[in-house]
Design an enzyme around this catalytic site. Structure first.
Site, PDB file in Angstrom:
ATOM      1  N   GLY A 232      12.542  55.662  27.409  1.00 57.91           N
ATOM      2  CA  GLY A 232      12.572  55.632  28.875  1.00 57.91           C
ATOM      3  C   GLY A 232      11.308  56.059  29.588  1.00 57.91           C
ATOM      4  CD  GLU A 266      17.308  55.605  20.719  1.00 57.90           C
ATOM      5  OE1 GLU A 266      17.471  55.057  21.822  1.00 57.90           O
ATOM      6  OE2 GLU A 266      18.262  55.989  20.020  1.00 57.90           O
ATOM      7  NE  ARG A 269       9.092  50.689  30.825  1.00 56.41           N
ATOM      8  CZ  ARG A 269       9.636  49.589  31.333  1.00 56.41           C
ATOM      9  NH1 ARG A 269       8.874  48.650  31.821  1.00 56.41           N
ATOM     10  NH2 ARG A 269      10.953  49.445  31.375  1.00 56.41           N
ATOM     11  CE1 TYR A 309      15.137  44.853  34.810  1.00 53.56           C
ATOM     12  CE2 TYR A 309      12.952  44.555  33.893  1.00 53.56           C
ATOM     13  CZ  TYR A 309      14.310  44.631  33.727  1.00 53.56           C
ATOM     14  OH  TYR A 309      14.841  44.491  32.468  1.00 53.56           O
ATOM     15  CB  CYS A 337      12.393  24.380  39.541  1.00 53.58           C
ATOM     16  SG  CYS A 337      11.192  23.113  39.180  1.00 53.58           S
ATOM     17  CE1 TYR A 366      12.470  46.512  27.048  1.00 51.88           C
ATOM     18  CE2 TYR A 366      10.786  47.955  27.965  1.00 51.88           C
ATOM     19  CZ  TYR A 366      11.898  47.764  27.184  1.00 51.88           C
ATOM     20  OH  TYR A 366      12.456  48.836  26.534  1.00 51.88           O
TER      21      TYR A 366
END
Ligand code: PLP
Length: 387
Positions: A232, A266, A269, A309, A337, A366
């Site tokens: 996180g 874990e 990012r 996001y 589109c 991501y």
């Protein structure tokens, strides 16, 4: 702590060699970050890279070489990790919707830990393990109900989220453990409260709320030994303050010291996000009475974060000589589109022309892993810079 400095000349050279669009990753930068992450803990920490952030094979092989494990959220990810050289014992399996097939493989191969997300999942694990005559090692993923300080789509430890288990589930979980005592071993607790966290407050609160649960199990004789603090940690996409890694490690160790447990984490990012760039080419400049659009050959199909996001990625024009032309305001948009197909809105950039190259920064996490071939565009290439 700063991210990589991709040289424009280097990116331009790559663009000449390979067709755009492509992602390029700085492996040396990733390794430096891993080193720094590990060094933020004084004692032992068991790092399990959340490979959903970026499952590039070379990056995975590199992490394996550095002797860390992986956190997977599907057996598909586990297969990719195993192909990259990870052993079953290197794998933690997270995720709310594990199928019978997935659990069967996880139990059969005796992976390190299944992070359980619901009582029904625990029953499923018990049944599978009984049938296979195996003992599954599990940890309970708790939902500590901490208030989100990130985008609502990436909070996971709030009571409204589908993730983790409320403390009120504990009596039922204990009952299931008793029923399947021959086939399930509770190894510990785990939490992951959300992604792109830029302060440590909510993680501190979450750990503090979960410690009594761990102790309760320990004091009642369960063989618990692991406390998994999830991932996180955020990165400064848009000039935000960088998370203080030393403070993170110190906080986790200080809070968990009385438990005498093994610390698992874990991160995703934070290990890879800043070390990837998406390179695109301007196809058209479209000036309307209201907007300047720079239409490029990549978009939400390759980097969905802005659309999904409202994420802000810095965008740079790749130029080896400073332009004498005045900057202009652009929406940088893709070929898909959908009106949500943008990479950046209202950006001042050096005047753009057809054929110019753009670098979309901090795209290492991501990015490719969430890319699709929507509209049947090809996937972008991935290039690894080793030096
Ligand atoms: N662990 C779990 C269970 C997750 O769901 C995630 C991301 O969604 C992570 C770890 C990694 O998060 P991050 O990339 O923000 O570190």
């Amino acid at each position: 702590m700063s991210g990589p400095q991709f040289l424009h000349s280097q990116l331009e050279k790559l663009a000449r060699k390979y067709d755009t669009p492509f992602y390029v990753y700085d492996l040396e930068g990733i390794n430096q970050r891993l080193k720094k992450f590990r060094a933020s803990f004084h004692g032992d920490v068991e790092v399990h890279y959340a490979m959903k952030a970026n499952a590039n094979k070379d990056i995975l092989k590199n992490f394996k070489k550095h002797k860390i494990g992986v956190d997977v959220v599907s057996w598909g990810e586990a297969k990719v990790a195993i192909d990259a050289g990870f052993h079953h014992r290197d794998i933690i399996f997270s995720g709310v919707g594990k199928s019978i097939e997935e659990i069967t493989k996880a139990v059969k191969h005796q992976i390190k830990q299944i992070n359980v997300e619901s009582p029904q999942e625990l029953i499923r694990i018990g049944e599978v393990a009984k049938k296979l005559k195996k003992k599954a090692q599990v940890a309970f993923r708790m939902n500590p109900n901490v208030s989100p300080q990130t985008h609502p789509y990436i909070t996971t430890g709030f009571r409204e989220n589908k993730f983790g288990m409320d403390a009120s589930f504990l009596p039922e979980l204990r009952g299931i453990l008793t029923k399947y005592k021959k086939n399930i071993e509770l190894k510990g607790v785990t939490l992951h409260i959300g992604s792109q966290l830029l302060t440590l407050d909510s993680l501190r609160e979450a750990i503090l709320k979960t410690i009594p649960i761990y102790l309760d199990f320990k004091n009642s004789g369960y063989p618990v030994e692991t406390f998994d603090v999830g991932g996180g940690l955020g990165i400064p996409y848009d000039g935000q303050t960088q998370i203080d890694l030393a403070a993170y490690g110190a906080m986790v160790e200080e809070l968990l010291k009385p438990l005498e447990c093994r610390i698992l984490c874990e991160p995703g990012r934070i290990l890879v996000g800043e070390f990837g760039v998406l390179v695109a080419e301007v196809q058209y400049i479209k000036k309307t009475p209201f907007k300047n659009f720079a239409i490029v050959n990549t978009g939400m199909n390759h980097l969905i974060r802005p659309a999904l996001y409202s994420a802000v990625h810095r965008i740079e024009k790749i130029e080896t000589r400073a332009s004498a032309e005045a900057s202009e305001l652009y929406d940088v948009v893709g070929p898909v589109c959908e009106s949500s197909d943008f990479l950046g809105k209202d950006r001042y950039l050096p005047k753009l022309h057809q054929g110019d190259l753009l670098a979309i920064l901090d795209s290492g996490a991501y990015g490719f892993s969430m890319a699709s071939n929507y509209n049947h565009h090809d996937l972008p290439k991935e290039i690894i810079l080793k030096k």
